[in-house]
Design a protein around this motif. Structure first.
Motif, PDB file in Angstrom:
ATOM      1  N   SER A 242       0.822  -1.213   0.000  1.00  0.00           N
ATOM      2  CA  SER A 242       0.000   0.000   0.000  1.00  0.00           C
ATOM      3  C   SER A 242       0.856   1.264   0.000  1.00  0.00           C
ATOM      4  CB  SER A 242      -0.947   0.008   1.205  1.00  0.00           C
ATOM      5  OG  SER A 242      -0.224  -0.044   2.419  1.00  0.00           O
ATOM      6  N   ASN A 243       2.074   1.168   0.521  1.00  0.00           N
ATOM      7  CA  ASN A 243       2.996   2.314   0.508  1.00  0.00           C
ATOM      8  C   ASN A 243       3.915   2.308  -0.711  1.00  0.00           C
ATOM      9  OD1 ASN A 243       2.035   3.336   2.953  1.00  0.00           O
ATOM     10  ND2 ASN A 243       3.462   2.108   4.157  1.00  0.00           N
ATOM     11  N   SER A 244       3.645   1.377  -1.644  1.00  0.00           N
ATOM     12  CA  SER A 244       4.426   1.256  -2.889  1.00  0.00           C
ATOM     13  C   SER A 244       5.904   1.011  -2.624  1.00  0.00           C
ATOM     14  CB  SER A 244       4.249   2.515  -3.753  1.00  0.00           C
ATOM     15  OG  SER A 244       2.901   2.673  -4.124  1.00  0.00           O
ATOM     16  N   GLU A 245       6.205   0.276  -1.566  1.00  0.00           N
ATOM     17  CA  GLU A 245       7.590  -0.080  -1.260  1.00  0.00           C
ATOM     18  C   GLU A 245       7.985  -1.405  -1.906  1.00  0.00           C
ATOM     19  OE1 GLU A 245       8.845   0.508   2.868  1.00  0.00           O
ATOM     20  OE2 GLU A 245       6.973   1.616   3.192  1.00  0.00           O
ATOM     21  N   ILE A 246       6.998  -2.113  -2.436  1.00  0.00           N
ATOM     22  CA  ILE A 246       7.255  -3.329  -3.200  1.00  0.00           C
ATOM     23  C   ILE A 246       6.731  -3.108  -4.606  1.00  0.00           C
ATOM     24  CG2 ILE A 246       6.669  -5.762  -3.504  1.00  0.00           C
ATOM     25  CD1 ILE A 246       6.504  -6.071  -0.546  1.00  0.00           C
ATOM     26  N   ASN A 247       7.562  -3.343  -5.584  1.00  0.00           N
ATOM     27  CA  ASN A 247       7.156  -3.161  -6.977  1.00  0.00           C
ATOM     28  C   ASN A 247       6.646  -4.487  -7.534  1.00  0.00           C
ATOM     29  OD1 ASN A 247       6.797  -2.430  -9.606  1.00  0.00           O
ATOM     30  ND2 ASN A 247       8.972  -2.267 -10.090  1.00  0.00           N
ATOM     31  N   LEU A 248       5.325  -4.595  -7.672  1.00  0.00           N
ATOM     32  CA  LEU A 248       4.731  -5.830  -8.180  1.00  0.00           C
ATOM     33  C   LEU A 248       4.506  -5.792  -9.690  1.00  0.00           C
ATOM     34  CD1 LEU A 248       2.115  -6.665  -5.397  1.00  0.00           C
ATOM     35  CD2 LEU A 248       4.407  -7.578  -5.700  1.00  0.00           C
ATOM     36  N   ASN A 249       4.842  -4.684 -10.321  1.00  0.00           N
ATOM     37  CA  ASN A 249       4.742  -4.545 -11.783  1.00  0.00           C
ATOM     38  C   ASN A 249       3.315  -4.637 -12.308  1.00  0.00           C
ATOM     39  OD1 ASN A 249       7.563  -4.403 -11.866  1.00  0.00           O
ATOM     40  ND2 ASN A 249       7.766  -6.607 -12.076  1.00  0.00           N
ATOM     41  N   ASN A 250       2.332  -4.475 -11.443  1.00  0.00           N
ATOM     42  CA  ASN A 250       0.938  -4.477 -11.871  1.00  0.00           C
ATOM     43  C   ASN A 250       0.383  -3.067 -11.751  1.00  0.00           C
ATOM     44  OD1 ASN A 250       1.402  -7.320 -10.509  1.00  0.00           O
ATOM     45  ND2 ASN A 250      -0.174  -7.562 -12.061  1.00  0.00           N
ATOM     46  N   LYS A 251      -0.267  -2.613 -12.798  1.00  0.00           N
ATOM     47  CA  LYS A 251      -0.833  -1.265 -12.768  1.00  0.00           C
ATOM     48  C   LYS A 251      -2.011  -1.185 -11.807  1.00  0.00           C
ATOM     49  CE  LYS A 251      -2.428   2.437 -15.816  1.00  0.00           C
ATOM     50  NZ  LYS A 251      -2.712   2.835 -17.213  1.00  0.00           N
ATOM     51  N   ILE A 252      -2.758  -2.296 -11.703  1.00  0.00           N
ATOM     52  CA  ILE A 252      -3.942  -2.333 -10.841  1.00  0.00           C
ATOM     53  C   ILE A 252      -3.811  -3.478  -9.842  1.00  0.00           C
ATOM     54  CG2 ILE A 252      -6.440  -2.644 -10.764  1.00  0.00           C
ATOM     55  CD1 ILE A 252      -6.503  -1.517 -13.643  1.00  0.00           C
ATOM     56  N   ILE A 253      -3.821  -3.140  -8.561  1.00  0.00           N
ATOM     57  CA  ILE A 253      -3.719  -4.134  -7.494  1.00  0.00           C
ATOM     58  C   ILE A 253      -4.876  -3.912  -6.520  1.00  0.00           C
ATOM     59  CG2 ILE A 253      -2.309  -5.006  -5.587  1.00  0.00           C
ATOM     60  CD1 ILE A 253       0.134  -3.835  -7.092  1.00  0.00           C
ATOM     61  N   ILE A 254      -5.540  -4.991  -6.147  1.00  0.00           N
ATOM     62  CA  ILE A 254      -6.633  -4.917  -5.177  1.00  0.00           C
ATOM     63  C   ILE A 254      -6.221  -5.732  -3.957  1.00  0.00           C
ATOM     64  CG2 ILE A 254      -9.100  -5.274  -4.796  1.00  0.00           C
ATOM     65  CD1 ILE A 254      -9.075  -5.602  -8.042  1.00  0.00           C
ATOM     66  N   LEU A 255      -6.335  -5.141  -2.796  1.00  0.00           N
ATOM     67  CA  LEU A 255      -5.909  -5.811  -1.571  1.00  0.00           C
ATOM     68  C   LEU A 255      -7.108  -6.049  -0.657  1.00  0.00           C
ATOM     69  CD1 LEU A 255      -2.706  -3.708  -0.736  1.00  0.00           C
ATOM     70  CD2 LEU A 255      -2.865  -5.797  -2.096  1.00  0.00           C
ATOM     71  N   LYS A 256      -7.350  -7.314  -0.333  1.00  0.00           N
ATOM     72  CA  LYS A 256      -8.389  -7.623   0.644  1.00  0.00           C
ATOM     73  C   LYS A 256      -7.799  -7.439   2.036  1.00  0.00           C
ATOM     74  CE  LYS A 256     -11.671 -11.122   2.170  1.00  0.00           C
ATOM     75  NZ  LYS A 256     -12.164 -12.509   2.019  1.00  0.00           N
ATOM     76  N   ASN A 257      -8.524  -6.716   2.887  1.00  0.00           N
ATOM     77  CA  ASN A 257      -8.035  -6.461   4.236  1.00  0.00           C
ATOM     78  C   ASN A 257      -9.222  -6.193   5.151  1.00  0.00           C
ATOM     79  OD1 ASN A 257      -7.978  -3.155   4.864  1.00  0.00           O
ATOM     80  ND2 ASN A 257      -8.191  -3.723   2.718  1.00  0.00           N
ATOM     81  N   SER A 258      -8.966  -6.090   6.424  1.00  0.00           N
ATOM     82  CA  SER A 258     -10.052  -5.898   7.394  1.00  0.00           C
ATOM     83  C   SER A 258     -10.164  -4.454   7.880  1.00  0.00           C
ATOM     84  CB  SER A 258      -9.842  -6.815   8.602  1.00  0.00           C
ATOM     85  OG  SER A 258      -8.591  -6.532   9.220  1.00  0.00           O
TER      86      SER A 258
END
Length: 315
Positions: A242-258
């Motif tokens: 969420s802080n963009s400290e990991i580069n996953l190379n995906n333009k769109i990322i959805i994170l399930k969280n509580s």
């Protein structure tokens, strides 16, 4: 008087390095107007058995063609098993289980013969054992193609089989073209984002080479060209992504969280949150929420809702 003139000249020319503060307006990275929007992820269950996959792709083909004709816009969420099979279809035109149909009949070993007979569940009594295998391959290909012209008394050849394989590949090629032409978007569901690590080595982590951040997230997460939804994240990795400290190379990322609902945006990458309570919208008056729904292809064909990613961000 001269002093006054000198002071005026000094003020006009000696202070040229003073820059007026400009009002910087950040460009909103959306193609929509202000308002409330929902992104609906329509989760379609993908089967595990080959016979069910065969039926699924026939229904999916019909769904895509109708969607194209009706100009439907939907987002479909598939498990990773679908994308693995779809990648095989893009590359070879066949599902992994169907590759046995392309092998020369005389080259099949006992294990492969057994698998082939399981596909058809029908046995032929022939003097020539190779013809038995070849007929089973051809029968299966004709069934997939919905061709009822199979003749038990005919002596088939490898050339007959090759023609059927080409027909099947062309049919699947059309399916991939329809997907690309349609306005149906696909999202990959990653339920287990972590690699399996031996308990003895659990304390060691894999480094993210790009950003030198320690994490044990699976490396293959970075390779997906589709938007991804990641579930079951550790809090530490949720913060890193969420802080963009990991580069996953995906333009769109959805994170399930509580914790959060809403979205973030950083350097061309969009991160959406769903499953939480606390609202987190990066831009005022752009209230965008992600909704998860379990549906069937038939139900989705009758009812569409929500905005697609292309409508939201373009492309």
């Amino acid at each position: 008087m001269r002093k006054i003139v000198a002071l005026v000249l000094l003020f006009l020319f000696g202070c040229s390095n003073i820059v007026l503060k400009k009002e910087v307006k950040e460009k909103i990275p959306f193609k929509i107007k202000k308002g409330d929007y929902k992104i609906v992820l329509n989760h379609i269950k993908y089967p595990t058995k080959y016979e069910e996959k065969e039926v699924f792709f026939k229904k999916f083909d019909l769904f895509l063609k109708k969607s194209l004709l009706e100009n439907k816009k939907d987002i479909i969420l598939f498990d990773m098993s679908f994308f693995k099979d779809y990648e095989e279809i893009e590359n070879s035109g066949l599902l992994p289980e169907e590759k046995i149909l392309t092998k020369v009949a005389s080259s099949l070993n006992e294990e492969e013969k057994k698998k082939l007979l399981e596909l058809n569940k029908k046995k032929y009594i022939e003097k020539d054992p190779v013809q038995v295998i070849l007929k089973n391959q051809i029968l299966k290909l004709k069934n997939i193609l919905e061709d009822s012209t199979f003749d038990e008394s005919k002596i088939y050849t490898e050339l007959d089989k090759e023609e059927l394989i080409n027909l099947l590949r062309n049919k699947r090629k059309i399916l991939t073209k329809v997907i690309k032409k349609s306005k149906i978007e696909m999202v990959a569901l990653i339920k287990n984002p972590y690699k399996k690590i031996d308990k003895i080595k659990r304390k060691y982590y894999t480094k993210d080479i790009n950003l030198n951040v320690k994490t044990d997230l699976r490396e293959d997460i970075k390779k997906y060209k589709y938007p991804i939804l990641i579930e079951n994240l550790k809090d530490s990795d949720f913060k890193l992504i969420s802080n963009s400290e990991i580069n996953l190379n995906n333009k769109i990322i959805i994170l399930k969280n509580s914790k959060y609902v809403g979205y973030d945006y950083y350097k061309g990458n969009y991160i959406f949150y769903y499953g939480g309570v606390e609202k987190h919208y990066l831009y005022n008056d752009y209230n965008i929420n992600v909704i998860y729904k379990d549906v069937t292809l038939r139900k989705l064909l009758r009812n569409s809702e929500g905005i697609t990613f292309k409508e939201l961000i373009g492309g």
